[in-house]
Design an enzyme around this catalytic site. Structure first.
Site, PDB file in Angstrom:
ATOM      1  CG  MET A  47       6.077  49.493 -13.602  1.00 35.85           C
ATOM      2  SD  MET A  47       7.027  50.952 -13.333  1.00 35.85           S
ATOM      3  CE  MET A  47       5.739  52.148 -13.088  1.00 35.85           C
ATOM      4  CG  ASP A  48       0.448  44.589  -9.877  1.00 33.13           C
ATOM      5  OD1 ASP A  48       0.345  45.339  -8.898  1.00 33.13           O
ATOM      6  OD2 ASP A  48      -0.417  43.775 -10.203  1.00 33.13           O
ATOM      7  N   GLY A  49       3.028  45.266  -7.758  1.00 32.41           N
ATOM      8  CA  GLY A  49       3.639  44.585  -6.617  1.00 32.41           C
ATOM      9  C   GLY A  49       4.392  45.504  -5.672  1.00 32.41           C
ATOM     10  NE  ARG A 354      -0.596  43.082 -13.530  1.00 28.98           N
ATOM     11  CZ  ARG A 354      -1.766  43.629 -13.273  1.00 28.98           C
ATOM     12  NH1 ARG A 354      -2.674  43.684 -14.198  1.00 28.98           N
ATOM     13  NH2 ARG A 354      -2.012  44.152 -12.102  1.00 28.98           N
ATOM     14  CB  THR A 355       5.917  42.174 -11.878  1.00 30.69           C
ATOM     15  OG1 THR A 355       5.345  43.444 -11.619  1.00 30.69           O
ATOM     16  CG2 THR A 355       7.087  42.330 -12.812  1.00 30.69           C
TER      17      THR A 355
END
Lengths: 418, 342
Positions: A47-49, A354-355
């Site tokens: 959970m990137d960003g 992956r964001t």
């Protein structure tokens, strides 16, 4: 000006009951139709960003994380409704402790409130049949958070249908290290072999005894048997047994070994201060086995002994037991290491998403995803991630699976725990 | 997925009038969105009760039919979409391949990477043994690919290249591969160019291979007194699937036997220890990993090392090992924008 009016118009339109209802029906329909094809059994998300989203929208960082949590709830709903068994999410890396104390505290507080909410709504998890598992090195976390973690885990433990793996203070290298350490621990305790031998219906000493008696009987035909190549090792072993320095205790060897094992287990009980029942003096081998099965791999994490105790136990095993009772390190395989990873009972990872346009794994699921897992790196930020962005990923995965013709085979393969 | 009103209520933890929500109210908000309490036992009981009513049997059938139709439609549309996308990407790839071609000239490659702020100091590529063709042909294709990648890396100034190939067939042909690489470099640089890089080839547990007729890097300094430091050196490492999980298993075996002999306590095993051992026996962490397939699958690549590696693959790429992909990977690594044309 125009954009903000558009946005509010959109909001108003979307909140109209009929439209809302229709959208909801469409979503349900889409998810339902997805179920007609192969569905990944295990998906992992990074959970990137969240922080970048907060910065771009001029929000507090913690607020970004909150929005990220809501995105997670949306995605989890899609996953579980479409039949994904295990979802693993990267919530917090051990490296993240290096961030500002303010943010770390904020994250911890958020984790705690969300966990509290989770325990208030245990019923929701039951509805999805989902259980929560926390993967990671919990010793790094504040105690009040650990208490909530344990409560949430215990409350959902009875659900079997789906699993939510939350990697809380996690790095994959720590996971692999721990897995190796646990495997080494398993192999430096003679539990496996003692158990395996104990459960067999035949006792070695009895066979030795009958061999000896048969030898006494057929002493004359010694020469012919020696010429026979198949029986050569048997006779050699038998001679060794006869040349045992203390033949008196041979007949009762099974009892003596049982005694020694109970000794060890009781010592472990004292050292590790566990509540396993101490059945020391009741000699029969069955009881020794039950007390022995308790320090098996399942119980390892709770009774991780400190340095001194592990040393003492290993010493005691080496003194009381012959080293040949230790399992052979050559029998070690990847399956052992896989079993000792945090994710262990989960099926192999099918898809990793992956964001936020970062094209690396960042110490996540290294052991699990380097074989056949499809890695997808998306450019959207995590709080923007929803059904409409997730659907293409899922459909593409399905499409490939169907084209490879693994659709039918995939089920048989997926059931196997690797 | 809940409606907008519910999600704002959740977000602020207050209802429309600004009152704080209780746990029960929150649950009430969510009720309509939950899957029907689909525990097997109650539904079975209900089925038994109204076996003769038609509705519960017809409706699921219709729904199933609807789902199935929609599924077929989605997949039909999607396969059209993905084919279009593949065509689009193939066109882009072609254009890139035409615009960026090395023409076997190191100067052109150097000019391509000149604008980059950084070049990976350890580049890694995943090559696939082509499934079609005989074993000999497949190996020849593989060796060719490896040679090309080695030449590009040498020209781009990458000091360390690791080539991953799952089966490990390359490891068996190290002398042959070294000869081929030398030949390719000669084709790029010319026969006696003083800046032609030297190459050493090795694999884990196999000593470094630099044949006697090629001068090792230490002696070149004495031979060419004019420009000793300009002769770069490229180290190529061949790895296979056995350097991945299997190496970790081997390490565990060693540690286990040490622990059995009381030479080590399990608590001594730390990430640093493992990292040191793995780096020593296989390799360190690569900076950039290039995947030449149509999607990013690691296919057994050593897990311990890919921790922070930038992974680059071109979506829907079918052309195999291409210079344009190599260059785009380098651009991505340096976070540089790629403009059309040079």
């Amino acid at each position: 000006m125009a954009t903000s009016r558009n946005a509010s118009l959109r909001r108003w339109l979307l909140s109209l009951p009929p439209l809302e209802y229709a959208l909801q029906q469409i979503r349900e329909l889409l998810i339902g139709s997805l179920k007609c094809g192969p569905i990944p059994k295990h998906i992992a998300f990074v959970m990137d960003g969240n922080r970048r989203y907060a910065r771009e929208h001029k929000l507090e960082t913690v607020e970004g994380h909150h929005l990220g949590f809501e995105a997670l709830a949306r995605i989890l709903e899609v996953c579980y409704k479409s039949g994904v068994e295990v979802v693993t999410i990267y919530a917090f890396s051990i490296e993240n402790f290096k961030r500002s104390k303010y943010e770390v505290d904020g994250l911890m507080d958020m984790a705690k409130t969300k966990l509290v909410q989770m325990s208030q709504h245990g019923e929701l998890f039951d509805r999805y049949g989902a259980s929560v598992r926390i993967l990671g090195d919990l010793s790094l976390v504040r105690e009040d958070v650990i208490a909530e973690v344990n409560r949430a885990v215990e409350m959902t433990a009875h659900n079997q249908q789906a699993v939510l793996n939350v990697c809380f203070p996690y790095t994959s290298r720590e996971e692999i290290t721990r897995s190796i350490r646990e495997t080494v621990k398993e192999y430096s305790v003679p539990a496996d072999r003692a158990q395996a031998v104990g459960w067999r219906a035949f006792s070695e000493s009895h066979i030795q005894r009958s061999l000896r008696s048969s030898r006494r009987l057929s002493n004359i035909s010694e020469e012919s048997r020696r010429s026979h190549p198949d029986l050569q090792p048997l006779t050699g072993e038998k001679e060794k047994a006869q040349a045992h320095p203390n033949p008196a205790d041979l007949p009762s060897e099974d009892y003596s070994s049982a005694d020694s094992t109970t000794e060890i287990s009781s010592q472990e009980d004292l050292d590790a201060n566990t509540t396993t029942t101490t059945t020391t003096t009741t000699a029969p081998s069955s009881s020794s086995q039950t007390s022995y099965s308790s320090p098996s791999p399942d119980f390892k994490p709770t009774t991780t002994p400190s340095k001194s105790t592990s040393k003492s136990t290993s010493k005691s095993t080496s003194t009381t037991q012959k080293p040949s009772h230790l399992p052979d390190p050559e029998s070690l395989t990847t399956a052992h290491l896989t079993r000792n990873t945090y994710t262990s009972p989960a099926p192999p990872l099918d898809l990793l998403v992956r964001t936020s346009g970062v094209y690396r794994l960042s110490d996540f699921m290294l052991w699990q995803c380097h074989e056949t897992t499809e890695l997808r790196f998306l450019d959207c930020l995590w709080p923007n991630f929803d059904l409409w962005r997730f659907l293409p990923v899922l459909v593409e995965w399905q499409w490939r699976r169907r084209r490879e013709g693994v659709g039918g085979l995939g089920e048989g393969k997926g059931g196997k725990v690797v | 997925m809940v409606g907008i009103r519910q999600s704002t209520a959740f977000h602020t933890d207050r209802d429309a009038s600004g009152r704080e929500l209780s746990a029960a109210e929150r649950e009430k908000l969510l009720k309509p969105y939950l899957p029907s309490a689909s525990n097997k036992q109650p539904t079975a009981g209900q089925d038994a009760r109204r076996r003769f009513q038609r509705r519960p049997r017809v409706r699921p059938a219709i729904r199933r039919f609807l789902h199935w139709t929609l599924f077929t439609i989605i997949h039909t549309l999607f396969s059209i979409y993905i084919r279009l996308r593949k065509v689009y990407h193939a066109i882009i790839d072609r254009i890139m391949a035409v615009l960026y071609y090395h023409h076997r000239t190191p100067e052109l490659i150097k000019r391509d990477v000149k604008s980059l702020s950084k070049v990976p100091s350890h580049l890694s590529v995943i090559l696939d043994l082509p499934p079609e063709g005989g074993k000999k042909d497949a190996l020849e294709t593989l060796v060719n690919d490896a040679c090309e990648v080695a030449a590009w890396s040498a020209c781009a100034g990458v000091p360390m290249l690791s080539i991953y190939e799952r089966t490990g067939i390359l490891k068996a042909t190290i002398p042959h591969l070294h000869r081929s690489i030398e030949r390719t470099l000669t084709a790029y640089y010319g026969v006696n160019n003083p800046t032609k890089p030297t190459v050493s080839l090795r694999a884990p547990h196999i000593p470094s291979y630099s044949p006697p007729h090629s001068p090792p890097p230490t002696t070149t300094t004495t031979n060419n007194l004019n420009d000793p430091p300009t002769r770069p050196h490229l180290t190529i490492l061949l790895i296979s699937a056995s350097d991945g999980r299997q190496t970790l298993v081997d390490l565990t075996r060693t540690l286990a036997s040490m622990a059995q002999a009381n030479k080590l306590i399990p608590a001594d095993i730390s990430a640093d220890l493992i990292d040191a051992e793995i780096t020593e026996s296989v390799m360190g962490e690569p900076d950039l990993l290039l995947v030449f397939g149509d999607r990013v699958v690691l296919n057994g690549y050593p897990p311990w090392q890919v921790r922070l590696t930038e992974i680059y693959g071109v979506q829907d790429h079918v052309g195999g090992v291409e210079y344009a992909v190599f260059l785009r990977g380098l651009y991505r690594f340096a976070r540089a924008e790629m403009r059309f044309g040079r």
